[in-house]
Write a protein that holds these residues in place. Sequence first.
Motif, PDB file in Angstrom:
ATOM      1  N   VAL A 147      38.183  39.292  42.398  1.00 50.29           N
ATOM      2  CA  VAL A 147      38.500  40.708  42.189  1.00 50.29           C
ATOM      3  C   VAL A 147      39.535  41.178  43.205  1.00 50.29           C
ATOM      4  N   LEU A 148      39.364  40.782  44.464  1.00 47.49           N
ATOM      5  CA  LEU A 148      40.333  41.157  45.494  1.00 47.49           C
ATOM      6  C   LEU A 148      41.704  40.548  45.216  1.00 47.49           C
ATOM      7  N   LEU A 149      41.719  39.313  44.737  1.00 45.81           N
ATOM      8  CA  LEU A 149      42.991  38.682  44.390  1.00 45.81           C
ATOM      9  C   LEU A 149      43.661  39.384  43.218  1.00 45.81           C
ATOM     10  N   LEU A 150      42.869  39.814  42.238  1.00 48.87           N
ATOM     11  CA  LEU A 150      43.422  40.530  41.087  1.00 48.87           C
ATOM     12  C   LEU A 150      44.068  41.841  41.516  1.00 48.87           C
ATOM     13  N   THR A 151      43.393  42.587  42.390  1.00 48.91           N
ATOM     14  CA  THR A 151      43.956  43.864  42.839  1.00 48.91           C
ATOM     15  C   THR A 151      45.248  43.657  43.625  1.00 48.91           C
ATOM     16  N   HIS A 221      41.577  52.653  39.103  1.00 39.65           N
ATOM     17  CA  HIS A 221      42.799  51.860  38.914  1.00 39.65           C
ATOM     18  C   HIS A 221      43.118  51.719  37.426  1.00 39.65           C
ATOM     19  N   PHE A 222      42.113  51.410  36.627  1.00 38.47           N
ATOM     20  CA  PHE A 222      42.292  51.168  35.201  1.00 38.47           C
ATOM     21  C   PHE A 222      42.837  52.411  34.492  1.00 38.47           C
ATOM     22  N   TYR A 312      42.884  44.991  35.594  1.00 37.97           N
ATOM     23  CA  TYR A 312      41.827  45.789  36.222  1.00 37.97           C
ATOM     24  C   TYR A 312      40.566  45.789  35.367  1.00 37.97           C
ATOM     25  N   GLY A 313      40.745  45.792  34.046  1.00 39.25           N
ATOM     26  CA  GLY A 313      39.592  45.676  33.159  1.00 39.25           C
ATOM     27  C   GLY A 313      38.865  44.362  33.362  1.00 39.25           C
ATOM     28  N   LEU A 314      39.619  43.285  33.588  1.00 42.64           N
ATOM     29  CA  LEU A 314      39.002  41.992  33.898  1.00 42.64           C
ATOM     30  C   LEU A 314      38.205  42.080  35.199  1.00 42.64           C
ATOM     31  N   GLY A 315      38.745  42.788  36.193  1.00 42.32           N
ATOM     32  CA  GLY A 315      38.026  42.976  37.446  1.00 42.32           C
ATOM     33  C   GLY A 315      36.718  43.729  37.242  1.00 42.32           C
ATOM     34  N   SER A 320      30.844  43.558  36.887  1.00 47.84           N
ATOM     35  CA  SER A 320      29.665  43.784  36.043  1.00 47.84           C
ATOM     36  C   SER A 320      28.795  42.531  35.985  1.00 47.84           C
ATOM     37  N   ILE A 321      29.438  41.365  35.976  1.00 42.08           N
ATOM     38  CA  ILE A 321      28.682  40.105  36.009  1.00 42.08           C
ATOM     39  C   ILE A 321      27.935  39.976  37.337  1.00 42.08           C
ATOM     40  N   VAL A 322      28.592  40.375  38.435  1.00 39.05           N
ATOM     41  CA  VAL A 322      27.919  40.362  39.735  1.00 39.05           C
ATOM     42  C   VAL A 322      26.712  41.285  39.703  1.00 39.05           C
ATOM     43  N   TRP A 323      26.848  42.431  39.065  1.00 38.54           N
ATOM     44  CA  TRP A 323      25.732  43.381  38.953  1.00 38.54           C
ATOM     45  C   TRP A 323      24.555  42.740  38.220  1.00 38.54           C
TER      46      TRP A 323
END
Length: 338
Positions: A147-151, A221-222, A312-315, A320-323
């Motif tokens: 996620v950090l890499l995506l941002t 962001h999205f 950002y949607g992918l992030g 959500s998977i982490v949740w």
Amino acid sequence: MQTQGLVSPWWYVFSIVPLSCFGSSVTYSVAAVCFIGDVSEGKVRSYRMIAYELSIYVGLLLGSFGSGFAYEATDSYIIFCISAVSILVALFLMTILLPESLPFRNQTVASASTDTNVLSLLKNLWSTCRKPREHKNRFILGTIMMVLLLTAFVSEGSNSVFYNFMRIKFHWTVKDFTEYEAVSIMVPAVAGSCGVFFIWSVRKCTKSAVLCLALVSLLSHFSSSLMKAFALVSWQIYVAIGLGVFKSLVNPMCRTMITNLLPADERGKIFCLLGVSQALSPLLSTTLYFAIYTRTLETEPGIFNLFSACLYGLGIILLSIVWLKKSRNQVYYEPVFK
């Protein structure tokens, strides 16, 4: 006198070499985040991560405003001198005021196990990042790092073409864009200062405040990227700034989660790998965004903003998977995400 005060651009290139040899901003950011992780515990860690991110935005804001006036009053040499003096003052303050964050015992163990072989160090770094961990922490850790890499990927890529997009579609001048940049820095800075109170209130409602705030930031962001993609007039770009009011919070929240997941002796290695990956991401992101922008320039030059929204949607999906993963073991993960 012979060059009428002009300096060859190669001197500017040479000045970057010493900075690059020591890691530039990657080294500083890794050291800063690790220091905050070492001296903070529990809920205080997230507040300090927000304060660290906020200080960066405040510095950018002051630099953006101050450098313009200083340049008009003087010249580029004075600007570089002010920058050098500021860095020296920061170095002096760190040397005098900041104590060593690691206990003496950990320093002794680290010194005894230090290997001077670069390949061994890289191998040790990689093995630390991919080794199995209890409660599927490796998967959660890798997902948050992604996620950090995506941002970082989206930020660097979008910034590389955004000025050209505004100049072509809305006919903005440099002055117009500078004013926009100042507002786009100021709004997240103010929101970052409010983020401390926001996360405090969220903690009253949920046991996953840090993760929740990271999701809110990605949603911010999205929505901002979507507004930029479909903007038809200039004022809608400023609406996009308002929609992205919480965008400065995703980095400190994700770093807090990573710090909480790791023991103290592994944080530097993980953040080092993350920092290097983020520093190298512009090599790919700027090329990709420039290719998208040039191919859609004649039809719709803002398509790259839609691509940013998709990433950002992918992030959001990844967090959500982490949740879902953490919900299977609430007792273990409550201190990590609260």
